[in-house]
Motif scaffolding. Structure first.
Motif, PDB file in Angstrom:
ATOM      1  N   THR A 310      59.610 -41.913 -40.858  1.00  0.00           N
ATOM      2  CA  THR A 310      60.809 -42.883 -40.884  1.00  0.00           C
ATOM      3  C   THR A 310      59.689 -44.325 -40.889  1.00  0.00           C
ATOM      4  O   THR A 310      59.757 -45.018 -41.190  1.00  0.00           O
ATOM      5  CB  THR A 310      60.818 -43.224 -39.171  1.00  0.00           C
ATOM      6  N   GLU A 311      58.739 -43.953 -41.463  1.00  0.00           N
ATOM      7  CA  GLU A 311      57.795 -44.840 -41.189  1.00  0.00           C
ATOM      8  C   GLU A 311      57.285 -45.372 -43.224  1.00  0.00           C
ATOM      9  O   GLU A 311      57.779 -47.039 -42.941  1.00  0.00           O
ATOM     10  CB  GLU A 311      55.804 -44.791 -41.141  1.00  0.00           C
ATOM     11  N   CYS A 312      57.907 -44.314 -43.569  1.00  0.00           N
ATOM     12  CA  CYS A 312      57.776 -45.638 -45.126  1.00  0.00           C
ATOM     13  C   CYS A 312      59.534 -45.455 -45.202  1.00  0.00           C
ATOM     14  O   CYS A 312      60.574 -44.552 -45.194  1.00  0.00           O
ATOM     15  CB  CYS A 312      57.877 -43.796 -45.864  1.00  0.00           C
ATOM     16  N   ILE A 313      59.531 -46.550 -46.207  1.00  0.00           N
ATOM     17  CA  ILE A 313      60.681 -47.382 -46.374  1.00  0.00           C
ATOM     18  C   ILE A 313      61.124 -47.862 -47.617  1.00  0.00           C
ATOM     19  O   ILE A 313      61.621 -48.725 -47.899  1.00  0.00           O
ATOM     20  CB  ILE A 313      60.842 -48.480 -45.410  1.00  0.00           C
ATOM     21  N   GLU A 326      56.756 -56.333 -48.538  1.00  0.00           N
ATOM     22  CA  GLU A 326      57.454 -56.375 -47.237  1.00  0.00           C
ATOM     23  C   GLU A 326      57.187 -54.890 -46.677  1.00  0.00           C
ATOM     24  O   GLU A 326      57.653 -54.958 -45.271  1.00  0.00           O
ATOM     25  CB  GLU A 326      59.137 -57.035 -47.118  1.00  0.00           C
ATOM     26  N   CYS A 327      56.763 -53.445 -47.002  1.00  0.00           N
ATOM     27  CA  CYS A 327      56.499 -52.592 -46.117  1.00  0.00           C
ATOM     28  C   CYS A 327      54.987 -52.369 -44.676  1.00  0.00           C
ATOM     29  O   CYS A 327      54.049 -53.128 -45.682  1.00  0.00           O
ATOM     30  CB  CYS A 327      56.381 -51.240 -47.178  1.00  0.00           C
ATOM     31  N   PRO A 328      55.826 -51.982 -43.855  1.00  0.00           N
ATOM     32  CA  PRO A 328      54.240 -52.395 -43.380  1.00  0.00           C
ATOM     33  C   PRO A 328      52.809 -51.344 -43.312  1.00  0.00           C
ATOM     34  O   PRO A 328      52.064 -52.565 -43.306  1.00  0.00           O
ATOM     35  CB  PRO A 328      54.771 -52.259 -41.487  1.00  0.00           C
ATOM     36  N   ALA A 329      53.165 -50.463 -43.511  1.00  0.00           N
ATOM     37  CA  ALA A 329      52.243 -49.517 -44.041  1.00  0.00           C
ATOM     38  C   ALA A 329      51.300 -50.123 -45.552  1.00  0.00           C
ATOM     39  O   ALA A 329      50.518 -49.762 -45.691  1.00  0.00           O
ATOM     40  CB  ALA A 329      52.614 -48.454 -44.137  1.00  0.00           C
ATOM     41  N   PHE A 330      51.863 -51.011 -46.637  1.00  0.00           N
ATOM     42  CA  PHE A 330      52.112 -51.325 -47.670  1.00  0.00           C
ATOM     43  C   PHE A 330      50.004 -51.972 -47.022  1.00  0.00           C
ATOM     44  O   PHE A 330      49.575 -52.390 -46.982  1.00  0.00           O
ATOM     45  CB  PHE A 330      52.218 -52.387 -48.080  1.00  0.00           C
ATOM     46  N   ARG A 333      48.400 -48.618 -43.787  1.00  0.00           N
ATOM     47  CA  ARG A 333      47.951 -47.182 -43.809  1.00  0.00           C
ATOM     48  C   ARG A 333      48.491 -46.267 -45.027  1.00  0.00           C
ATOM     49  O   ARG A 333      48.637 -45.053 -45.207  1.00  0.00           O
ATOM     50  CB  ARG A 333      49.170 -46.836 -42.794  1.00  0.00           C
ATOM     51  N   CYS A 334      49.249 -47.255 -45.978  1.00  0.00           N
ATOM     52  CA  CYS A 334      49.818 -46.187 -46.982  1.00  0.00           C
ATOM     53  C   CYS A 334      49.354 -47.052 -48.352  1.00  0.00           C
ATOM     54  O   CYS A 334      49.412 -48.219 -48.459  1.00  0.00           O
ATOM     55  CB  CYS A 334      51.201 -46.319 -47.326  1.00  0.00           C
ATOM     56  N   CYS A 335      48.309 -46.160 -49.060  1.00  0.00           N
ATOM     57  CA  CYS A 335      47.850 -46.837 -50.080  1.00  0.00           C
ATOM     58  C   CYS A 335      46.888 -45.422 -51.104  1.00  0.00           C
ATOM     59  O   CYS A 335      47.740 -44.456 -50.755  1.00  0.00           O
ATOM     60  CB  CYS A 335      46.022 -47.388 -49.787  1.00  0.00           C
ATOM     61  N   PRO A 339      48.884 -41.632 -49.764  1.00  0.00           N
ATOM     62  CA  PRO A 339      50.322 -42.065 -49.680  1.00  0.00           C
ATOM     63  C   PRO A 339      50.390 -41.335 -48.618  1.00  0.00           C
ATOM     64  O   PRO A 339      50.689 -40.231 -47.541  1.00  0.00           O
ATOM     65  CB  PRO A 339      50.246 -41.875 -50.665  1.00  0.00           C
ATOM     66  N   LEU A 340      51.933 -42.853 -47.827  1.00  0.00           N
ATOM     67  CA  LEU A 340      53.217 -41.801 -46.811  1.00  0.00           C
ATOM     68  C   LEU A 340      53.933 -41.622 -47.451  1.00  0.00           C
ATOM     69  O   LEU A 340      55.037 -40.821 -47.130  1.00  0.00           O
ATOM     70  CB  LEU A 340      53.238 -43.197 -45.903  1.00  0.00           C
ATOM     71  N   GLY A 341      54.264 -42.164 -48.605  1.00  0.00           N
ATOM     72  CA  GLY A 341      55.740 -41.868 -49.860  1.00  0.00           C
ATOM     73  C   GLY A 341      55.370 -41.911 -51.072  1.00  0.00           C
ATOM     74  O   GLY A 341      54.495 -42.296 -51.902  1.00  0.00           O
ATOM     75  N   ALA A 350      57.803 -48.109 -57.318  1.00  0.00           N
ATOM     76  CA  ALA A 350      57.442 -49.571 -57.030  1.00  0.00           C
ATOM     77  C   ALA A 350      56.213 -49.555 -56.349  1.00  0.00           C
ATOM     78  O   ALA A 350      55.208 -51.225 -56.593  1.00  0.00           O
ATOM     79  CB  ALA A 350      58.436 -50.193 -56.533  1.00  0.00           C
ATOM     80  N   CYS A 351      55.820 -49.222 -55.123  1.00  0.00           N
ATOM     81  CA  CYS A 351      54.663 -49.544 -54.019  1.00  0.00           C
ATOM     82  C   CYS A 351      53.034 -49.205 -55.243  1.00  0.00           C
ATOM     83  O   CYS A 351      52.516 -50.139 -54.676  1.00  0.00           O
ATOM     84  CB  CYS A 351      54.513 -48.683 -53.417  1.00  0.00           C
ATOM     85  N   SER A 352      53.377 -48.412 -55.583  1.00  0.00           N
ATOM     86  CA  SER A 352      52.224 -48.519 -56.462  1.00  0.00           C
ATOM     87  C   SER A 352      51.679 -49.708 -57.425  1.00  0.00           C
ATOM     88  O   SER A 352      50.809 -50.006 -58.082  1.00  0.00           O
ATOM     89  CB  SER A 352      51.856 -47.370 -57.557  1.00  0.00           C
TER      90      SER A 352
END
Ligand code: SF4
Length: 373
Positions: A310-313, A326-330, A333-335, A339-341, A350-352
């Motif tokens: 649920t942490e990955c939006i 806008e993702c709190p983990a960006f 915690r997520c890199c 990666p969380l997603g 898109a996050c990458s």
């Protein structure tokens, strides 16, 4: 470089930006559908060239990102079997499943191989009659023809130790799901040029009419994208909702009929679950009855559905509701290293793209003492 530099010409890009500023009179939200377009937009700063009235949001067009976690878990379970050679395109290897990923399976001794075509996997099956060769068949309409051809060839050659783990998805049902969702913000689409190369764009015409939304078939270079944007904005400003194709150097209205024929010979339309989004009716491809013997899920009978993290939006990002930043983990915690997603590791995620190209203020993992920053 011919056929590339002319589509990255900075002066021409500025001219397009000026033309967009002259046309626009009010706010509009456009969605680019393909992760390749997202990367080009962020890498070349196209969104920063646009007037503030135009917002670009990123669609569910990264095939790696939309592959559901249970399929990744199934891939991991299959790849760990000693009798299996598990073949995949390279960008699936670091996509996180529930507890692991394919790269870790490989590191632990699993026979996971990166291939560049599903036909390479068919060849491997032929060369290794004592092993089961499984190809991870993910992606949109773009990768379906080659995967269909691999099954067709295996069937014609009587190769029985070859199967596909299938997670194919289709673009138009995802667009419809976005347009009919209560929180939808998207008012115009830049359709993915390569999908239209295969499928043409007749499927988009009823969507444009039903939802009164302009759809412009768009390429992947900066000027292609700016041209798609201005055509979309012109339609919106003039109250039109049509499908237009400025990418005519590649795309024909009817698409590639040979590719479509092999896809419908081997695959049929099925419901499909999208990672972070959920199940969408008639949004995927599965093997037809006559080719079910090449279905890895049927042959090996594997695994149950699991809940997603649920942490990955990523579902909100891929529906244009949130941006990666806008993702709190960006970036924390997520890199890419942790990666969380999937959107953080995929070349089309898109996050990458935001992590790689966009200068955002990231919270340092370790707070430095004042004066040492
Ligand atoms: S930054 Fe990471 S956790 Fe957040 S949406 Fe992207 S992939 Fe998911």
């Amino acid at each position: 470089m011919k056929f590339l530099d002319e589509y990255r010409d900075a002066d021409a890009a500025q001219q397009y930006a000026r033309a967009i500023r002259q046309v626009v009179t009010r706010p509009w939200v456009l969605m680019e559908l393909c992760g390749g377009q997202t990367h080009a937009i962020v890498k070349f700063g196209i969104d920063e060239l646009l007037p503030p009235e135009i917002s670009l949001v990123h669609g569910p067009g990264c095939p790696v990102c939309v592959t559901p976690i249970e399929i990744i878990d199934k891939a991991i379970a299959l790849a760990a079997r000693p009798d299996v050679i598990f073949c995949s395109f390279g960008d699936m290897l670091r996509v996180p499943g529930t507890d692991s990923d394919l790269l870790r399976v490989k590191a632990a001794g699993g026979d996971v191989r990166i291939v560049y075509s599903p036909l390479d996997a068919v060849r491997l099956a032929k060369e290794n009659p004592g092993r089961e060769v499984i190809f991870f068949a993910v992606g949109f309409e773009t990768t379906a023809p080659a995967n269909a051809m691999a099954v067709y060839q295996a069937s014609r050659q009587g190769i029985e130790n070859f199967t596909l783990l299938v997670s194919h998805v289709l673009v138009p049902p995802a667009m419809e799901a976005i347009l009919s969702s209560p929180g939808n913000r998207v008012q115009g689409f830049l359709a993915a040029g390569h999908v239209c190369t295969v499928m043409g764009y007749t499927e988009y015409e009823p969507l444009a009419a039903r939802y009164q939304v302009p759809i412009v078939v768009t390429g992947f270079e900066p000027l292609d994208i700016l041209q798609g944007i201005i055509m979309c904005v012109r339609q919106l400003e003039e109250g039109r909702a049509e499908v237009e194709n400025p990418y005519a150097r590649v795309v024909r209205r009817e698409g590639n009929e040979h590719a479509q024929r092999i896809v419908s010979e081997v695959f049929e339309v099925v419901p499909r679950k999208w990672r972070g989004i959920g199940s969408i009716a008639k949004s995927g491809l599965g093997l037809r009855e006559g080719y079910r013997a090449y279905d890895a899920e049927q042959r090996f009978g594997i695994a149950e559905a699991v809940d997603e993290d649920t942490e990955c939006i990523s579902g909100l990002v891929m529906q244009g509701v949130k941006t990666p930043a806008e993702c709190p983990a960006f970036g924390g915690r997520c890199c890419p290293e942790h990666p969380l997603g999937a959107p953080m590791v995929s070349n089309e995620g898109a996050c990458s793209a935001y992590y790689r190209y966009r200068r955002v203020q990231r919270t340092p993992a370790i707070a430095l003492p004042v004066g040492k920053q």
